[in-house]
Motif scaffolding. Sequence first.
Motif, mmCIF file in Angstrom:
data_model
loop_
_atom_site.group_PDB
_atom_site.id
_atom_site.type_symbol
_atom_site.label_atom_id
_atom_site.label_comp_id
_atom_site.label_asym_id
_atom_site.label_seq_id
_atom_site.Cartn_x
_atom_site.Cartn_y
_atom_site.Cartn_z
ATOM 1 N N ALA A 40 33.687 54.418 97.234
ATOM 2 C CA ALA A 40 35.132 54.492 97.020
ATOM 3 C C ALA A 40 35.392 54.823 95.554
ATOM 4 O O ALA A 40 34.533 54.563 94.701
ATOM 5 N N PRO A 41 36.550 55.371 95.234
ATOM 6 C CA PRO A 41 36.857 55.720 93.842
ATOM 7 C C PRO A 41 36.707 54.528 92.905
ATOM 8 O O PRO A 41 37.222 53.438 93.191
ATOM 9 N N GLY A 42 35.966 54.731 91.828
ATOM 10 C CA GLY A 42 35.790 53.680 90.834
ATOM 11 C C GLY A 42 34.811 52.592 91.217
ATOM 12 O O GLY A 42 34.675 51.602 90.489
ATOM 13 N N LYS A 43 34.140 52.776 92.344
ATOM 14 C CA LYS A 43 33.187 51.754 92.791
ATOM 15 C C LYS A 43 31.800 52.354 92.957
ATOM 16 O O LYS A 43 31.670 53.562 93.167
ATOM 17 N N PRO A 44 30.755 51.540 92.891
ATOM 18 C CA PRO A 44 29.411 52.072 93.090
ATOM 19 C C PRO A 44 29.158 52.390 94.561
ATOM 20 O O PRO A 44 29.850 51.880 95.448
ATOM 21 N N ASP A 89 37.931 50.453 104.113
ATOM 22 C CA ASP A 89 36.804 51.296 104.527
ATOM 23 C C ASP A 89 36.949 52.719 103.985
ATOM 24 O O ASP A 89 36.033 53.530 104.136
ATOM 25 N N THR A 90 38.080 53.010 103.395
ATOM 26 C CA THR A 90 38.316 54.346 102.830
ATOM 27 C C THR A 90 37.300 54.646 101.741
ATOM 28 O O THR A 90 37.140 53.878 100.792
ATOM 29 N N ALA A 91 36.597 55.758 101.896
ATOM 30 C CA ALA A 91 35.546 56.139 100.952
ATOM 31 C C ALA A 91 34.956 57.476 101.380
ATOM 32 O O ALA A 91 35.265 57.984 102.460
#
Length: 120
Positions: A40-44, A89-91
Amino acid sequence: QVQLVESGGGYVQAGGSLTLSCAASGSFVSINAMGWYRQAPGKPRELVAFITSGGSTNYPDSVKGRFTISRDNAKNTVHLQMNSLKPEDTAVYYCNVEVLSWSHREYDYWGQGTQVTVSS
């Protein structure tokens, strides 16, 4: 060299379902483990589901009971059935496979990623 082609991403409302597929092609002896990851944006990037060559599976608690990974060894494909989807769950979802090469070495390959967007 191994090529991975992913399909099945898209837009769905919360509570809905999507199925992702990943097909591997190329020259190799066999495919060992197969898995799905997401970022996801900004996440690993994180593991979503994992399946061994023998069919054993593993899921993080965040998706356990909602996602199911399966593989078709004859077609060198792996699928991820996602039910009861949540906005979190968006990614971008990535397929990953570990192959055994003709030189008897193991290599990891990644798909190009497919976007999954879940609206609330």
